[in-house]
Design a protein around this motif. Structure first.
Motif, PDB file in Angstrom:
ATOM      1  N   SER A 154       1.017  -1.377  -0.072  1.00  0.00           N
ATOM      2  CA  SER A 154      -0.130   0.046   0.047  1.00  0.00           C
ATOM      3  C   SER A 154       0.864   1.203   0.043  1.00  0.00           C
ATOM      4  CB  SER A 154      -0.966   0.001   1.223  1.00  0.00           C
ATOM      5  OG  SER A 154      -0.021   0.008   2.455  1.00  0.00           O
ATOM      6  N   PRO A 155       0.362   2.519  -0.644  1.00  0.00           N
ATOM      7  CA  PRO A 155       1.145   3.466  -0.978  1.00  0.00           C
ATOM      8  C   PRO A 155       2.250   4.284   0.426  1.00  0.00           C
ATOM      9  CG  PRO A 155      -0.921   3.962  -1.938  1.00  0.00           C
ATOM     10  CD  PRO A 155      -1.126   2.515  -1.053  1.00  0.00           C
ATOM     11  N   LEU A 156       1.322   4.043   1.764  1.00  0.00           N
ATOM     12  CA  LEU A 156       2.318   4.263   2.675  1.00  0.00           C
ATOM     13  C   LEU A 156       3.186   3.722   3.353  1.00  0.00           C
ATOM     14  CD1 LEU A 156      -0.465   6.865   4.284  1.00  0.00           C
ATOM     15  CD2 LEU A 156       1.213   7.509   2.635  1.00  0.00           C
ATOM     16  N   ASP A 157       3.384   2.486   2.820  1.00  0.00           N
ATOM     17  CA  ASP A 157       4.433   1.717   3.080  1.00  0.00           C
ATOM     18  C   ASP A 157       5.627   1.633   2.081  1.00  0.00           C
ATOM     19  OD1 ASP A 157       3.174   0.722   5.359  1.00  0.00           O
ATOM     20  OD2 ASP A 157       2.201  -1.054   4.371  1.00  0.00           O
ATOM     21  N   VAL A 158       5.353   2.648   1.120  1.00  0.00           N
ATOM     22  CA  VAL A 158       6.346   2.714   0.099  1.00  0.00           C
ATOM     23  C   VAL A 158       7.202   4.254   0.096  1.00  0.00           C
ATOM     24  CG1 VAL A 158       6.898   2.637  -2.493  1.00  0.00           C
ATOM     25  CG2 VAL A 158       5.331   1.042  -1.498  1.00  0.00           C
ATOM     26  N   ILE A 159       8.315   4.127   0.034  1.00  0.00           N
ATOM     27  CA  ILE A 159       8.918   5.452  -0.005  1.00  0.00           C
ATOM     28  C   ILE A 159       9.624   5.515  -1.503  1.00  0.00           C
ATOM     29  CG2 ILE A 159      10.844   6.955   0.848  1.00  0.00           C
ATOM     30  CD1 ILE A 159       9.285   4.447   3.118  1.00  0.00           C
ATOM     31  N   LEU A 160       9.404   6.288  -2.132  1.00  0.00           N
ATOM     32  CA  LEU A 160       9.824   6.751  -3.580  1.00  0.00           C
ATOM     33  C   LEU A 160      11.035   7.819  -3.431  1.00  0.00           C
ATOM     34  CD1 LEU A 160      10.105   5.912  -6.662  1.00  0.00           C
ATOM     35  CD2 LEU A 160       8.534   7.855  -6.969  1.00  0.00           C
ATOM     36  N   VAL A 161      12.274   7.470  -3.755  1.00  0.00           N
ATOM     37  CA  VAL A 161      13.385   8.256  -3.605  1.00  0.00           C
ATOM     38  C   VAL A 161      13.576   8.823  -4.963  1.00  0.00           C
ATOM     39  CG1 VAL A 161      15.539   9.166  -2.769  1.00  0.00           C
ATOM     40  CG2 VAL A 161      14.201   7.521  -1.497  1.00  0.00           C
ATOM     41  N   SER A 162      13.622   9.850  -5.507  1.00  0.00           N
ATOM     42  CA  SER A 162      13.952  10.101  -6.787  1.00  0.00           C
ATOM     43  C   SER A 162      15.237  10.987  -7.140  1.00  0.00           C
ATOM     44  CB  SER A 162      12.783  10.687  -7.721  1.00  0.00           C
ATOM     45  OG  SER A 162      12.343  11.941  -7.159  1.00  0.00           O
ATOM     46  N   ASP A 163      15.734  10.795  -8.050  1.00  0.00           N
ATOM     47  CA  ASP A 163      16.905  11.542  -8.440  1.00  0.00           C
ATOM     48  C   ASP A 163      16.667  12.851  -9.224  1.00  0.00           C
ATOM     49  OD1 ASP A 163      20.006  10.605  -8.141  1.00  0.00           O
ATOM     50  OD2 ASP A 163      20.102  11.971  -9.864  1.00  0.00           O
ATOM     51  N   ILE A 164      17.764  13.693  -9.528  1.00  0.00           N
ATOM     52  CA  ILE A 164      17.433  14.771 -10.707  1.00  0.00           C
ATOM     53  C   ILE A 164      17.537  14.254 -11.947  1.00  0.00           C
ATOM     54  CG2 ILE A 164      18.181  17.249 -11.255  1.00  0.00           C
ATOM     55  CD1 ILE A 164      16.982  17.164  -8.445  1.00  0.00           C
ATOM     56  N   GLY A 165      16.618  14.627 -12.789  1.00  0.00           N
ATOM     57  CA  GLY A 165      16.707  14.210 -14.033  1.00  0.00           C
ATOM     58  C   GLY A 165      15.185  14.359 -14.496  1.00  0.00           C
ATOM     59  N   CYS A 166      14.850  14.122 -15.738  1.00  0.00           N
ATOM     60  CA  CYS A 166      13.376  14.076 -16.107  1.00  0.00           C
ATOM     61  C   CYS A 166      12.683  13.231 -15.418  1.00  0.00           C
ATOM     62  CB  CYS A 166      13.318  13.578 -17.757  1.00  0.00           C
ATOM     63  SG  CYS A 166      13.646  14.845 -18.915  1.00  0.00           S
ATOM     64  N   HIS A 167      13.213  11.826 -14.953  1.00  0.00           N
ATOM     65  CA  HIS A 167      12.453  10.834 -14.369  1.00  0.00           C
ATOM     66  C   HIS A 167      12.187  11.380 -12.979  1.00  0.00           C
ATOM     67  CE1 HIS A 167      16.470  10.841 -13.081  1.00  0.00           C
ATOM     68  NE2 HIS A 167      16.035  10.396 -12.020  1.00  0.00           N
ATOM     69  N   GLY A 168      12.808  12.430 -12.551  1.00  0.00           N
ATOM     70  CA  GLY A 168      12.675  12.792 -10.848  1.00  0.00           C
ATOM     71  C   GLY A 168      11.493  13.505 -10.827  1.00  0.00           C
ATOM     72  N   ILE A 169      11.017  14.174 -11.788  1.00  0.00           N
ATOM     73  CA  ILE A 169       9.640  14.956 -11.757  1.00  0.00           C
ATOM     74  C   ILE A 169       8.621  14.353 -11.620  1.00  0.00           C
ATOM     75  CG2 ILE A 169      10.784  17.094 -13.055  1.00  0.00           C
ATOM     76  CD1 ILE A 169       9.276  16.176 -15.429  1.00  0.00           C
ATOM     77  N   VAL A 170       8.674  12.902 -11.450  1.00  0.00           N
ATOM     78  CA  VAL A 170       7.487  12.057 -11.137  1.00  0.00           C
ATOM     79  C   VAL A 170       6.766  12.095  -9.909  1.00  0.00           C
ATOM     80  CG1 VAL A 170       8.617   9.729 -10.615  1.00  0.00           C
ATOM     81  CG2 VAL A 170       6.731   9.867 -12.052  1.00  0.00           C
ATOM     82  N   ASP A 171       7.715  12.541  -8.879  1.00  0.00           N
ATOM     83  CA  ASP A 171       7.306  12.252  -7.545  1.00  0.00           C
ATOM     84  C   ASP A 171       5.904  12.904  -7.310  1.00  0.00           C
ATOM     85  OD1 ASP A 171       8.556  14.915  -7.441  1.00  0.00           O
ATOM     86  OD2 ASP A 171       9.194  14.565  -5.558  1.00  0.00           O
ATOM     87  N   LYS A 172       5.648  14.035  -7.680  1.00  0.00           N
ATOM     88  CA  LYS A 172       4.436  14.566  -7.646  1.00  0.00           C
ATOM     89  C   LYS A 172       2.972  13.644  -7.999  1.00  0.00           C
ATOM     90  CE  LYS A 172       1.392  18.657  -9.253  1.00  0.00           C
ATOM     91  NZ  LYS A 172       1.388  19.697 -10.061  1.00  0.00           N
ATOM     92  N   PHE A 173       3.296  12.816  -8.780  1.00  0.00           N
ATOM     93  CA  PHE A 173       2.269  11.974  -9.363  1.00  0.00           C
ATOM     94  C   PHE A 173       2.196  10.608  -8.484  1.00  0.00           C
ATOM     95  CE2 PHE A 173       3.912  14.892 -12.543  1.00  0.00           C
ATOM     96  CZ  PHE A 173       2.608  15.562 -12.924  1.00  0.00           C
ATOM     97  N   PHE A 174       3.024  10.529  -7.415  1.00  0.00           N
ATOM     98  CA  PHE A 174       2.917   9.265  -6.642  1.00  0.00           C
ATOM     99  C   PHE A 174       2.385   9.564  -5.421  1.00  0.00           C
ATOM    100  CE2 PHE A 174       5.739   7.169  -9.426  1.00  0.00           C
ATOM    101  CZ  PHE A 174       5.605   5.709  -9.442  1.00  0.00           C
ATOM    102  N   THR A 175       1.476   8.568  -5.170  1.00  0.00           N
ATOM    103  CA  THR A 175       0.580   8.609  -3.763  1.00  0.00           C
ATOM    104  C   THR A 175       1.617   8.037  -2.622  1.00  0.00           C
ATOM    105  OG1 THR A 175      -0.353   6.631  -3.961  1.00  0.00           O
ATOM    106  CG2 THR A 175      -1.691   8.706  -4.692  1.00  0.00           C
ATOM    107  N   SER A 176       2.549   7.376  -2.862  1.00  0.00           N
ATOM    108  CA  SER A 176       3.417   6.975  -1.731  1.00  0.00           C
ATOM    109  C   SER A 176       4.056   8.216  -1.026  1.00  0.00           C
ATOM    110  CB  SER A 176       4.472   5.941  -2.313  1.00  0.00           C
ATOM    111  OG  SER A 176       5.220   6.848  -3.146  1.00  0.00           O
ATOM    112  N   HIS A 177       5.220   8.008   0.115  1.00  0.00           N
ATOM    113  CA  HIS A 177       5.761   8.917   0.496  1.00  0.00           C
ATOM    114  C   HIS A 177       6.962   9.159  -0.686  1.00  0.00           C
ATOM    115  CE1 HIS A 177       4.228   8.488   4.512  1.00  0.00           C
ATOM    116  NE2 HIS A 177       4.502   7.136   4.296  1.00  0.00           N
ATOM    117  N   THR A 178       7.201  10.428  -0.555  1.00  0.00           N
ATOM    118  CA  THR A 178       8.406  10.752  -1.852  1.00  0.00           C
ATOM    119  C   THR A 178       9.446  11.623  -1.070  1.00  0.00           C
ATOM    120  OG1 THR A 178       7.320  12.814  -2.567  1.00  0.00           O
ATOM    121  CG2 THR A 178       6.582  10.786  -3.595  1.00  0.00           C
ATOM    122  N   VAL A 179      10.733  11.586  -2.000  1.00  0.00           N
ATOM    123  CA  VAL A 179      11.924  12.041  -1.275  1.00  0.00           C
ATOM    124  C   VAL A 179      12.560  12.393  -2.725  1.00  0.00           C
ATOM    125  CG1 VAL A 179      13.696  12.266   0.031  1.00  0.00           C
ATOM    126  CG2 VAL A 179      11.893  11.018   0.824  1.00  0.00           C
TER     127      VAL A 179
END
Ligand SMILES: Cc1ncc(C[n+]2csc(CCOP(=O)(O)OP(=O)(O)O)c2C)c(N)n1
Ligand code: SF4
Lengths: 422, 354
Positions: free
Chosen positions: A36-61
């Protein structure tokens, strides 16, 4: 809250960008695995792929370019919780600039999954080549094509110890391959080959991902699948208490000095100079004095000189710099070389020098004493300080004898003998 | 710091911070040796994101590597304490020589010129109290805090009277317990956002180092984004009064103020004693909160005809920060490079025109 991992808004990538597939298949894999989303922490780098965090419902860093793996390592270590899933999204750019972190995460086998979005170039900054760009692959800034092979990052991750390493083709439904990686214990690494239409496709018209991989002999396969122990925090079960390494030293002796006395003890590495100075300092405390002490020695601590500067004072000591000492004790040739300048600056006080050393010219009295011969090189520092205390009377030598006697060293040093020496 | 609630020491060795590394390895409930200083800071930030309080110690070469990552932790508003044990630069310089040469760097280290708290220690009593306060400030203001020290402080042993140390109580962290949707960067009236760790089962948490709104969503240069960024600077300024520590030894009738901090304040202290013995009235200000410069230091300085900044660097960095590159005539400096300032140098400067 619904259990979806994506908000459902349109993802922010260019049309046809491989990053879209990775985000969608990550969601599918996590749903299939029952996370479930709140058991997941998505850590994203800088790069195009990184602007995805806004679209995730998990924790994001979302941190810095190239540092996401190290950041996620800290999160994994801080959580130390198998019921949480840490996933890192990074590009070939982030993976290569932060290579140290990838090797380190694999080496420690941190419990998390790295998803390397390899589109053979830096998307966000305009399509420059990365170290994973295959030979001949063109980018807007390298229209002639890369002139060397990219290296195999999966090989590296495997060699460094990651439990699970695989390269997959980012075409079609690859959620199962992602799910496999997400379910592994320890560090799992998936390199997803994909296409950046805006720069990769444009610079290599008509390119086919499979063909690029084939020509560059980039294999799509599982490199490692093992179950080595994942990282565990090395908690100290009984950390030192703040004051445990030295007992509180009560004043048991007295001293009649009325102003600070500065002493420099200079000898050779490995001959107990620092240890003897420590005991001297502690003994001074038991005589009710304030003390400061600092050591000087070359960076290569095992050779050359070893010197200690001590200040004892009835009043609080503020300045701990090195004006000329009141007593300079030289125990060896190394000590002499180190202290020669200090000696030449002295206008008051006394110099005590081992009898084996050449007699020096100085403005103050120079007293040769047979420290080394009498006490042996290893005990010369102790003996010299005893001698100095008896000679100067700044505080009782008995205090130092007691300090040493009550320590582990007490059994090793024949103090009565040192005490009785002339 | 452990008594104050530090959870983990993460370090990469460097002279003259090695003693703290060694100490950390024995004293902290958890000690991790990182493979480099960028990793150190990233791991620390990761720990902080899960609600832990991390500490490290380094010197300029390591600090330089940490710079971007400290900016990251600052922007994410995650607490930690970084002990900077200064040595002689530039570059590798001389590892075994002390210095106070990194003040200008600290003052401008956050891109945008934003304020980050820097605390300095003058004596053993400070060594006992200030790190715990730095830890508290880091936790309550959600910010990295720098402890500013130097080789001569860390690598000299001092006797001290343990009975003068009072108890340190552990930090109580006030995590968010509101109702409704949690927003990682919604600030209270003190401009401080309340904290929840990543991984908590109830609310989504977003930490980001890119310009973001109160929900932690990427913003470019929108008003919500820019307001949030400047709030972080304002947050530090607004709350600094509570964390402003200094000592003012004010001599009646004195027209000269000596300002010194850290290791140099010890020499200045001795200079003050010897000047007073000679019948020269002189006052002494020892800032413990160095940066951002607390406004009260200007107010204090304005009471004297002369202000003498004593600092162990070549250019007079703190003086420049407070009074500019071309400081007024009544502001002067005693500086040194590659050696501690001797009390006699300070005495000489005080008596210069007498
Ligand atoms: C330290 C640092 N250097 C450079 C940059 C500029 N930069 C931003 S993204 C990027 C490369 C992105 O490429 P990649 O990681 O492959 O991700 P993609 O954009 O292809 O998804 C670079 C060089 C930066 N942000 N930080
Ligand atoms: S520039 Fe390339 S990598 Fe970036 S979003 Fe567009 S297609 Fe994807």
């Amino acid at each position: 809250m619904n259990n979806r991992f994506l908000t459902g808004e349109e993802l922010p990538f260019c049309k046809g960008c491989g990053h879209t597939g990775i985000a969608e298949h990550t969601e599918k894999a996590l749903l299939n695995l029952g996370w479930s989303p709140l058991d997941v922490i998505l850590v994203s780098d800088i790069g195009c792929h990184g602007i995805v965090d806004k679209f995730f419902t998990s924790h994001t860093v979302h941190g810095l370019h190239g540092r996401s793996i190290a950041l996620a390592s800290g999160i994994t270590a801080g959580l130390n919780d198998q019921s949480k899933k840490v996933i890192v999204f990074l590009g070939d750019g982030g993976a290569t600039i932060g290579m140290q972190h990838l090797i380190d995460a694999a080496h420690n086998n941190f419990n998390m999954t790295l998803v390397i979005h390899n589109n053979f170039l830096y998307g966000m900054t305009g399509g420059q080549p990365s170290e994973l760009t295959p030979m001949g692959f063109k980018t807007p800034t390298l229209p002639s094509g890369a002139s060397s092979e990219g290296y195999d990052i999966c090989d590296l991750a495997m060699a460094a110890g990651a439990n699970y390493v695989a390269r997959i083709m980012g075409i079609g439904d690859f959620s199962e391959a992602l799910a496999t990686a997400f379910s592994k214990n320890g560090l799992s690494v998936v390199e997803v080959l994909e296409v950046c239409p805006s720069y990769g496709m444009k610079a290599n018209p008509g390119m086919k991902l499979r063909q690029v991989a084939e020509e560059a002999a980039i294999e799509v396969k599982v490199y490692a699948d093992r179950n080595h122990k994942s990282w565990e925090p090395p908690f100290l079960t009984a950390p030192d208490s703040l004051f445990s390494s030295f007992d509180c030293l009560p004043a048991m002796f007295t001293s009649s000095i009325e102003k600070p006395v500065r002493i420099m003890l200079a000898g050779s590495a490995g001959e107990g100079v620092q240890v003897a100075a420590d005991f001297f300092a502690q003994a001074a405390v038991t005589a009710g004095l304030n003390v400061t002490k600092k050591g000087s020695y070359p960076v290569t601590v095992g050779v050359g000189y070893s010197a200690s500067e001590l200040i004892v004072s009835p009043d609080p000591i503020f300045y701990t710099g090195s004006p000329t000492p009141d007593a300079l004790i030289i125990l060896s040739n190394d000590g002499l070389s180190f202290a020669r300048n200090t000696a030449s600056r002295m206008e008051n006080g006394e110099i005590f020098i081992d009898a084996s050393l050449p007699v020096m010219n100085a403005a103050v009295s120079v007293i040769p004493i047979d420290f080394r011969n009498q006490a042996g090189p290893r005990n010369a520092a102790f003996y010299a300080l005893f001698r100095y205390l008896t000679h100067s009377g700044i505080f009782p030598a008995e205090a130092m004898k007691k300090m040493i006697g009550e320590s582990k060293l007490g059994a090793k040093i024949n103090m009565e003998k040192l005490f009785q020496l002339p | 710091m452990v008594q104050a609630g530090a959870d983990v020491f993460i370090g990469y060795p460097i002279t003259p911070a090695n003693l703290l590394y060694a100490y950390g390895s024995r004293r902290y409930p958890l000690f991790l040796s990182a493979p480099d200083e960028i990793t150190t800071l990233q791991w620390m930030t990761g720990f902080a994101a899960t609600g832990k309080l991390p500490v490290t110690a380094t010197s300029f070469p390591g600090y330089a590597l940490m710079l971007e990552s400290i900016n990251m932790a600052y922007m994410m508003e995650l607490p930690m304490v970084i002990i900077l044990v200064q040595r002689l630069g530039p570059a590798t310089g001389t590892a075994t020589c002390g210095a106070q040469g990194d003040i200008t760097l600290l003052n401008g280290m956050i891109s945008g010129g934003f304020a980050i708290p820097v605390m300095s220690l003058a004596d053993t009593q400070d060594c006992w109290e200030i790190p715990a306060k730095a830890m508290q400030m880091a936790s309550r203001l959600r910010t990295p805090v720098i402890l500013f020290t130097s080789k001569e402080e860390v690598m000299t042993s001092y006797s001290y009277d343990i009975s003068r140390f009072s108890g340190i109580s552990p930090i109580r962290r006030n995590n968010w317990d509101g109702s409704g949707k949690y927003k990682s960067y919604r600030a209270n009236e003190q401009l401080i956002p309340s904290f929840l760790p990543v991984g908590n089962p109830d609310h989504q948490v977003r930490f980001t180092a890119s310009t973001h709104d109160e929900e932690g969503n990427l913003q470019g240069t929108s008003k919500a984004g820019l307001d949030n960024s400047t709030r972080i600077h304002q947050k530090i300024l607004k709350n600094m009064a509570e964390y402003t520590y200094y000592e003012l030894d004010d001599a009646h009738d004195s027209t000269t103020l000596i300002l010194s901090f850290g290791i140099t304040s010890r020499a200045a202290h001795e200079a003050v004693i010897s000047l007073r013995k000679k019948g020269v009235a002189v006052s002494h200000l020892v800032p413990k909160t160095l940066l951002p410069v607390p406004p009260v230091y200007y107010e204090i300085a304005s009471r004297y005809k002369r202000v003498i900044f004593c600092e162990e660097n070549y250019t007079g960095q703190y003086r420049q920060i407070m009074f500019g590159y071309s400081s007024p005539d009544h502001i002067s400096g005693v500086n040194s490079f590659g050696k501690m300032i001797d009390p006699s140098e300070i005495v000489r400067e005080v008596l210069r025109d007498e």
